[in-house]
Write an enzyme that holds these catalytic residues in place. Structure first.
Site, short mmCIF file in Angstrom:
data_model
loop_
_atom_site.label_atom_id
_atom_site.label_comp_id
_atom_site.label_asym_id
_atom_site.label_seq_id
_atom_site.Cartn_x
_atom_site.Cartn_y
_atom_site.Cartn_z
N HIS A 1 -6.42 -0.71 -17.83
CA HIS A 1 -7.73 -0.46 -18.44
C HIS A 1 -7.98 1.03 -18.70
CE1 HIS A 1 -8.77 -0.06 -14.08
NE2 HIS A 1 -9.63 0.84 -14.51
N HIS B 1 1.40 7.86 -1.48
CA HIS B 1 1.40 6.50 -0.94
C HIS B 1 2.83 6.13 -0.58
CE1 HIS B 1 2.64 2.34 -2.11
NE2 HIS B 1 1.75 2.02 -1.18
N ARG C 1 8.08 -3.06 3.98
CA ARG C 1 7.66 -4.31 4.62
C ARG C 1 8.78 -5.35 4.55
NH1 ARG C 1 5.51 -3.47 -0.19
NH2 ARG C 1 5.93 -4.97 -1.86
#
Length: 293
Positions: free
Chosen positions: A188, A124, A128
């Site tokens: 999680h 990835h 920006r």
């Protein structure tokens, strides 16, 4: 045209040129990969936002290639008014003036690659720029997500990110590596989604005292320019490695982990959906196939 109108254009144009460079290199990697499959090519689609919201972008997705099972390289330049929830979130982060004026402009490039060969790592990258009437900043980074980790691949990827950071500030790499380790963690599951990289946000190194836009934009360009040297050699090294059904199983399970992170925690996913950007473009990061056990 104001000074920041010029800078917005400059940033948006560079993000788009980076998109062009990366898609061309990825198609060249497809051509040079030995396979009975035809070389993959990007399907390029203009993207729009919901009616009444300004700007759009380019969604570039390759599916079913020799090397890339699915890869998206998206560019966007959008503007408008933040919705109430996004405005409150920005105000809570301390963005100056956001509580009173919800106008914004943002541009960037976002890339996610899911590889055919399980020995090739998923990856990835994004960079920006964000502007509001009271503030501006840069953000981005890159992280490697192998299902079958090779320590030398991890070391190479981090070395390129380290080099990009050190050219601008020796404090950046340890700071942004730690930020990536924290950001790309899946609470999680109690584990990271990959082997890390760098992550940064809210980069306005001069604060309100002086204009650091040129320096911060130069660093953001360095991060984008470091991506191909960090990732492409790993593709070339691993793309011919034989793989087993067990390797494919590990890859699909790891992709499920990646999908969970992007749907539950990723800031870009949340921002894109909340501000009305094309849902297909926002969710292009999801893998073509995944598995849960």
């Amino acid at each position: 045209m104001t000074d920041f109108d010029t800078r917005k254009t400059q940033a948006a144009d560079w993000f788009r040129s980076l998109r062009d460079t990366i898609t061309a290199r990825f198609e060249a990697l497809e051509d040079s990969t030995d396979s009975d499959l035809p070389p993959g090519r990007f399907e390029v689609t203009p993207t729009t936002r919901d009616e009444g919201r300004g700007g759009g972008g380019i969604m570039s997705v390759m599916r079913g290639g020799r090397l890339f099972e699915k890869v998206g390289v998206n560019w966007s330049a959008v503007h408008g008014t933040l919705g109430e929830r996004a405005q409150k979130a920005m105000a809570a982060r301390g963005v100056p003036g956001m509580a009173d004026d919800p106008r914004f402009w943002a541009s960037g490039i976002s890339l996610v690659a899911h590889m055919r060969n399980p020995h090739c790592p998923a990856v990835h990258m994004n960079t920006r720029m964000f502007w509001t009437p009271g503030a501006w900043w840069f953000g981005g980074g890159a992280d490697l997500n192998p299902c079958l980790e090779y320590p030398d691949d991890t070391a190479h990827f981090h070395a390129e990110m380290h080099r990009a950071c050190d050219a601008h500030d020796p404090a950046y790499y340890p700071r942004f590596k730690s930020w990536a380790d924290e950001y790309f963690f899946i609470p999680h599951r109690g584990r990271a989604r990959g082997v890390g990289g760098i992550f940064y946000d809210d980069l306005n190194s001069g604060g309100s005292d002086h204009d650091s836009w040129d320096a911060d934009f130069a660093f953001t360009r360095a991060v984008g320019d470091a991506f191909l040297p960090a990732f492409a050699p790993l593709c070339e090294k691993r793309r011919t490695s034989p793989w087993t059904d067990a390797d494919r199983e590990a890859q699909l399970i790891h992709r499920g982990l990646y999908a969970e992170y992007n749907l539950v925690y990723d800031r870009g996913t949340k921002f894109g959906l909340e501000t009305g950007h094309d849902a297909n473009a926002v969710l292009m990061s999801l893998p073509p196939l995944a598995k849960w056990i």
